[in-house]
Scaffold this active site. Structure first.
Site, PDB file in Angstrom:
ATOM      1  CE  LYS A  42      -1.800   2.741   3.014  1.00 21.98           C
ATOM      2  NZ  LYS A  42      -1.827   4.063   2.367  1.00 21.98           N
ATOM      3  N   GLY A  66       7.213   4.469   8.465  1.00 19.37           N
ATOM      4  CA  GLY A  66       6.369   5.625   8.720  1.00 19.37           C
ATOM      5  C   GLY A  66       6.614   6.152  10.117  1.00 19.37           C
ATOM      6  CB  SER A  67       4.664   8.393  12.216  1.00 20.58           C
ATOM      7  OG  SER A  67       3.460   7.696  12.458  1.00 20.58           O
ATOM      8  CB  THR A  68       7.459   6.476  16.413  1.00 19.43           C
ATOM      9  OG1 THR A  68       8.790   6.448  15.880  1.00 19.43           O
ATOM     10  CG2 THR A  68       7.435   5.682  17.708  1.00 19.43           C
ATOM     11  N   GLY A  70       3.506   3.141  13.864  1.00 24.00           N
ATOM     12  CA  GLY A  70       4.227   1.898  14.119  1.00 24.00           C
ATOM     13  C   GLY A  70       3.747   1.227  15.397  1.00 24.00           C
ATOM     14  CD  GLU A 106      13.068   3.669   8.303  1.00 23.93           C
ATOM     15  OE1 GLU A 106      12.883   4.520   9.216  1.00 23.93           O
ATOM     16  OE2 GLU A 106      13.145   3.949   7.113  1.00 23.93           O
ATOM     17  CB  CYS A 134      12.782   8.400   8.773  1.00 28.05           C
ATOM     18  SG  CYS A 134      13.642   7.443   7.526  1.00 28.05           S
ATOM     19  CD  GLU A 165      10.493  11.924  12.541  1.00 24.85           C
ATOM     20  OE1 GLU A 165       9.460  11.321  12.884  1.00 24.85           O
ATOM     21  OE2 GLU A 165      11.353  11.430  11.790  1.00 24.85           O
TER      22      GLU A 165
END
Lengths: 344, 834
Positions: B196, B248-250, B253, B270, B304, B401
């Site tokens: 995706k 993507g973002s934590t 995640g 990641e 990132c 971030e």
């Protein structure tokens, strides 16, 4: 007055036949670098990371580009920064005279007309020859504002006695050379004898008198970029007006990484002393694209002051022809043949 | 652009003019596909089942480019089915044939490189220089490199097999590159894929799908389902997916970690970063400045691993900041299709607003903001390069971030302080270190908790090098040999998603399994449960059994907990009874609780020196453990037999295997080498396996000694410190082991043992933010709880998902799989050259 093509020689009046200066090329009062005492602490503080320098150098041509009218204008500017050069064993008055003629009329008139550039007083930055040909060039360029540059001090290897080197400089200046391209003794760099290098260049500068001194580092023989940076600093401290990469006779001559290291030294020297030192890459610059790369390097790393012949020269022989071809292509839309352009 | 374009004038101004990359071929491509792009399922183009589409917008203009399909749950299910159906044939396809497909993809990417670059720039807003010179070449490189792995898999990874169907969810900052990082290793190792793309940037994924059609990749091997977060959630939650790979973002995640907990799905994440860019006073400052440009103004800072925290040694800070400001004045922000533009557009208004909000917060919190004098374009979503000085670690902008072109600067005094500041973050994705001293640079590289370290360089990537995070930047690696293991499992693991089954005895899978004492165990299980619910029942001393039985009452042996090299009383003040196979009381162990776990974790952190002990030193200690265990082999065997009811020879075998296992990891301790990756730099990319840190080890119930040793030994061999929860039912082998540890020179705190209720203690460990990883070998429900709770600090988890492992068997019970789980690979890029 100071002119664009004969900087720092304010006592030199315009000679006969000189074309009118354009308003926008107003003379810039730029004090000549007097040099300074050798500062070994400053030399020791020089740090250069080769891989990082190479990465930056690799993106100079990829981060910036000029197209269309801008490219044509930049190429014309490049022409004004060329030290049109012949440095061969078979140089004679004949071919040097031709070179001087080309220096005065670097681009075919009808091309300049198509570019709307006939009013630019276009000529190369200088003509560069061996000492023996200086009188020929001086005579051929009489009445123009184009200086004659002489390579000197045992060019290209610098392996002859110091007194002879000094005498050679004086002889060329006496013969009418307004610019002297000296070569440094590479041994001083390779053995870390910075004092020796400083003293030698200082003496060269004194011998030059009012003539402009371009200091050839022969970077291809200095081993490391850190040595290039240190040698740049020592030569500027010793009073160089220009620092120049190469004689054109080393196996590796002007490269963008070496040039980047040198122009960064120039930038810091200007920041720390206020004196602007010129830069001259020489050897291996053969294409119009390459000349643009170096102009971009100057603009990005040093600023627009360094886009003029008083602070930037390109030592080259074949480059001009390629620039002419590119200009004609821009003017006509057709790719150009070299034989359509008058040879030197 | 002014209209002063006469050559004579430009000759004077020497300005840069426009240098547009032609958008015409890309516009033609879009026109040919207008008005909307479909879903790519089973090599066919489908409309989304719900009929929903949304526009993809050019961030540099705000104008829509084309409509993207909103994949529904049904579409995701169809794609997963297509991938599942394609899996048997694709995984059985010879490596050489898979290599040919990957090679063809690489070639096709190269052949259409400019179209892909221009489409990417239009869709994402990043400068054409970057898509042309960096993104797309890296895409091709990734497929070339992994074509090689497909070719070599049979010989180089003979005991591994693919996972099955892989669901991959990628971000918008490197749309095609992240696609390549996901798809190339998955296909090379024989998996099939449902990918995706990010909703903001789906166009090049569709263009890529057309490439797959052109090269004739078999249907279903790669399926691309576009859509927003709902589509991603459907993929993550799909029951027939064996692995989720996410970049993507934590924040997301963490959601995925929880969503997949207990599902048996493999997971690699990641995630975000706040990477330090460390400048020592002996750095080449002019090169540092260009490094900063590449670190934080690459891709508008939407990277990132962006070097977003500039840490400068105090003595050179002022000089560096001055140089940086001079350089920033020369950056060019604008039309990303202009070849001479450095910084393009921010992906979307929502991101631009986030950047603006955080920058404002930085100003409000007292940091000093600086931006260049020139103005940004206003017709798209642009933000100027921004430099913050006078920032403290406590400032919001120093911690979160920003994902934009915003750099925060702090100073440090010593290398140790630089490392401390660098590690003062929940993230651990990357770091950049600038110094001309190899001693300093490499030492600091070792000290920083991050998956990628660039020395005198930054944001350099290559397919041959692994990329991935420490800490809350996620886990798993992409690229290099280490990245392949994210798509592989040991060949003996025959069921990709094992069905949950209670661990009830020492069952072994397959024909070589053997079951013993099953009946006893069932009985004990019941009585043990009764006791543990009973809590503090008193036990008459006379019922105690043991070797000392004779005329006198035996001397009471009451093992406490083992924390920080000492036996410590359990905080609870309670003990739990341990019964023999016959139901007799064998002894009592401490009832550990959350405070004991807390203390054990503290002790483990205090033993950090173990991580830097030499491999030889660790090996010596492991051999010494084996030696001291061997001298007490009979005693340990008797204890096992007494607890489990197993036959004496079986118990003796278990002890023998435990001794062997200690030897195995003593052997490995100084041999689990890293690698030097063949990346295209002059220099080395060092892949260094480093310990995870503090590991929680929840040991299997079966094999009370061997199970414990099988987890502890590889963990400490690699330099981890552990908090072990031994077999709940048979804890005495582990408590007997205290004195073995004490007599074997194991430094205090390296091995900590807390007995008690497994699930309770596992939960505390999994939730503990200062525990870096947890291994759990217990029932499926417990594994699920551990995985879910681990999302707090994104700790690495390794669970059995309730499946049995043949602990006696060296193939399953020991080896490199354990070492991989005990380590994380740090890639250190070391360019060289004077």
């Amino acid at each position: 007055m100071v002119t664009r093509t004969a900087p720092h020689t304010d006592e030199r009046a315009p000679e006969r036949g000189q074309r009118t200066q354009r308003q926008s090329e107003a003379p810039v009062a730029r004090p000549r670098n007097p040099g300074m005492p050798l500062d070994m602490a400053r030399i020791a503080a020089v740090l250069v990371n080769r891989s990082a320098v190479e990465r930056r150098a690799a993106t100079i041509p990829t981060r910036r580009t000029v197209k269309k009218e801008w490219q044509a204008a930049w190429l014309l500017r490049a022409i004004t920064c060329i030290d049109l050069t012949t440095l061969a064993g078979d140089d004679t008055p004949g071919n040097v005279s031709r070179l001087c003629a080309k220096a005065q009329h670097p681009v075919r008139q009808n091309i300049l007309q198509q570019l709307g550039a006939t009013g630019l007083d276009l000529h190369t930055g200088a003509v560069c020859v061996y000492h023996n040909l200086v009188p020929v060039a001086v005579e051929a360029l009489a009445g123009t504002n184009i200086p004659v540059a002489a390579v000197s001090t045992g060019f290209p290897a610098a392996q002859n006695p110091l007194p002879l080197k000094l005498e050679e400089i004086r002889a060329s200046v006496a013969a009418g050379a307004r610019e002297i391209d000296i070569v440094i003794s590479r041994a001083n760099v390779l053995t870390g004898n910075w004092q020796g290098l400083y003293d030698e260049v200082r003496m060269f500068r004194e011998a030059c008198g009012d003539a402009h001194m371009k200091t050839i580092l022969a970077t291809g023989e200095l081993g490391t970029l850190r040595n290039v940076a240190r040698a740049s600093w020592v030569c500027m401290m010793a009073g160089a007006d220009f620092i120049k990469t190469s004689t054109g006779k080393e196996s590796v001559n002007a490269t963008l990484p070496v040039s980047l290291v040198m122009v960064r030294a120039i930038r810091e020297y200007a920041e720390e002393t206020g004196y602007q030192i010129g830069f001259k890459p020489a050897g291996g610059i053969r294409t119009a694209k390459q000349s643009l790369d170096w102009l971009i390097l100057m603009k990005e790393e040093l600023g627009d002051d360094w886009l003029r012949a008083d602070l930037f020269r390109i030592g080259a022989s074949g480059l001009l022809t390629d620039i002419e071809r590119q200009l004609e292509y821009f003017a006509t839309g057709r790719y150009s043949a070299a034989y359509h352009h008058p040879m030197a | 652009m002014s209209e002063a374009t006469s050559i004579a004038e430009l000759f004077e101004t020497m300005s840069y003019g426009p240098a547009p990359e032609s958008a015409t071929p890309a516009r033609e491509w879009l026109a040919a596909h207008a008005p909307r792009l479909g879903l790519f399922i089973g090599n066919e183009w489908r409309a989304p089942s719900d009929g929903d589409y949304f526009p993809s917008v050019n961030p540099a203009t705000g104008q829509p480019l084309i409509e993207i399909a909103q994949g529904s749950d049904a579409d995701v299910a169809a794609a997963v089915t297509a991938a599942r159906e394609a899996f048997p044939a694709w995984s059985a396809t010879p490596g050489h044939v898979r290599a040919r497909y990957l090679y063809a993809i690489a070639r096709q990417v190269q052949k259409h490189s400019r179209l892909l670059a221009v489409l990417e720039t239009m869709d994402n807003g990043k400068p054409i220089r970057e898509t042309r010179d960096i993104d797309i070449p890296l895409v091709a490189r990734h497929f070339y490199h992994h074509a090689g792995w497909a070719q070599l898999m049979a010989s180089e990874l003979p005991d591994m097999r693919p996972l099955g169907v892989v669901g991959q969810v990628i971000p918008w900052n490197f749309p095609l590159l992240m696609l390549a990082w996901k798809i190339a290793p998955a296909l090379a190792t024989g998996n099939t894929v449902v990918l995706k793309p990010a909703e903001f940037t789906s166009i090049t994924a569709i263009a890529f799908a057309e490439i797959l059609q052109e090269i004739g990749l078999p249907p279903g091997v790669v399926n691309i389902v576009t859509g927003d977060g709902r589509t991603g959630a459907a993929l993550v939650n799909s029951p027939d997916v064996n692995k989720i790979a996410f970049t993507g973002s934590t924040e997301v995640g963490r959601i995925i970690r929880r969503a997949t907990a207990g599902s048996g799905k493999h997971l690699s994440l990641e995630l975000g970063g706040k990477s330090p860019f460390i400048v020592f006073e002996d750095a080449d400052l002019d090169s540092v400045v260009e490094g900063v440009v590449d670190a934080i103004w690459f891709n508008q800072g939407q990277v990132c691993c962006a070097g977003s925290r500039l840490l400068v040694q105090e003595g050179v800070a002022e000089k560096l900041i001055a140089k940086l400001r001079t350089r920033m004045e020369k950056l060019r922000v604008g039309d990303p299709l202009d070849k001479a533009v450095d910084i393009g557009a921010i992906i979307a208004p929502v991101q631009l607003e986030k950047i603006q909000r955080l920058v404002q917060q930085g100003v409000d919190e007292g940091a000093e903001m600086w931006q260049p004098g020139w103005a940004c374009p206003t017709d798209g979503y642009f933000f100027p390069p921004t430099l913050f000085t006078n920032v403290s670690p406590a400032a919001t902008i120093a911690q979160v971030e920003i994902f934009g072109p915003v750099l925060v600067t702090m100073t440090f005094r010593t290398p140790a302080e630089a490392v401390a500041l660098a590690n003062n973050t929940a993230y651990g994705l990357a770091a950049s270190i600038w110094s001309e001293s190899i001693n300093l640079a490499l030492d600091v590289a070792r000290g920083i908790k991050a998956g990628t370290i660039w020395i005198n360089s930054t944001n350099v990537f290559d397919a041959a090098s692994g990329f991935g995070g420490y800490r809350e930047s996620g886990f798993g690696r992409e690229g290099g040999r280490e990245g392949l293991f994210e798509y592989l499992q040991p060949a003996w693991e025959t069921t990709p998603t094992p069905s949950p089954s209670p661990v009830n005895g020492r069952g072994e899978p397959g024909s070589n399994g053997h079951k013993r004492g099953k009946k006893h165990h069932a009985d004990i299980s019941a009585s043990a449960a009764a006791i543990s619910t009973n809590g503090a029942t008193t036990s008459p001393l006379s019922r105690l059994t043991g070797e000392g039985m004779g005329a006198f009452p035996p001397i009471d042996r009451t093992p406490k907990l083992f924390i920080g090299g000492k036996q410590a009383r359990p905080d609870s003040g309670y003990s739990r009874r341990v019964l023999s196979a016959e139901g007799l009381l064998l002894g009592e162990v401490g009832e550990g609780n959350r405070k004991d776990i807390r203390n054990a974790v503290e002790a483990a952190h205090a033993a950090a020196g173990w991580a830097s002990a030499t491999g030889h030193n660790r090996a010596q200690i492991l051999y010494y453990l084996a030696e001291n265990l061997a001298t007490r082999a009979a005693e340990f065997a008797a204890r096992i037999a007494a607890m489990t009811g197993s036959a004496p020879d079986e118990a003796a075998t278990e002890v023998e295997r435990a001794i062997e296992r200690l030897f195995t990891y003593g052997a490995w301790a100084d041999k689990y080498d890293g690698a030097i990756h063949q990346t295209p730099i002059r220099g080395m990319t060092l892949a260094v396996p480093e310990p995870i840190g503090v590991l929680g080890l929840v040991c299997p119930d079966e094999y009370p000694l061997l199970g414990f040793v099988s987890l502890v030994a590889p963990a400490i061999a690699m330099g981890n410190r552990v908090v072990a929860v031994p077999s709940e039912r048979y804890p005495l082998s582990a408590t007997d082991f205290y004195s073995v540890l004490e007599t074997s020179d194991v430094p205090a705190g390296v091995v900590n043992i807390v007995t008690g209720a497994r699930e309770t203690l596992a939960k505390v460990l999994a939730e503990h933010d200062d525990v870096d990883g947890i291994w759990y070998f217990g029932p499926a429900e417990g594994a699920s709880a551990v995985e879910s709770a681990s999302a707090g600090n994104m700790k690495r988890t390794w669970t059995s998902d309730g499946a049995h492992r043949a602990w006696l068997d060296a193939t399953q019970g020991e080896g490199q799989e354990f070492l991989r789980q005990a380590t994380q690979v740090k890639n250190i890029w070391v360019p060289v050259g004077e």
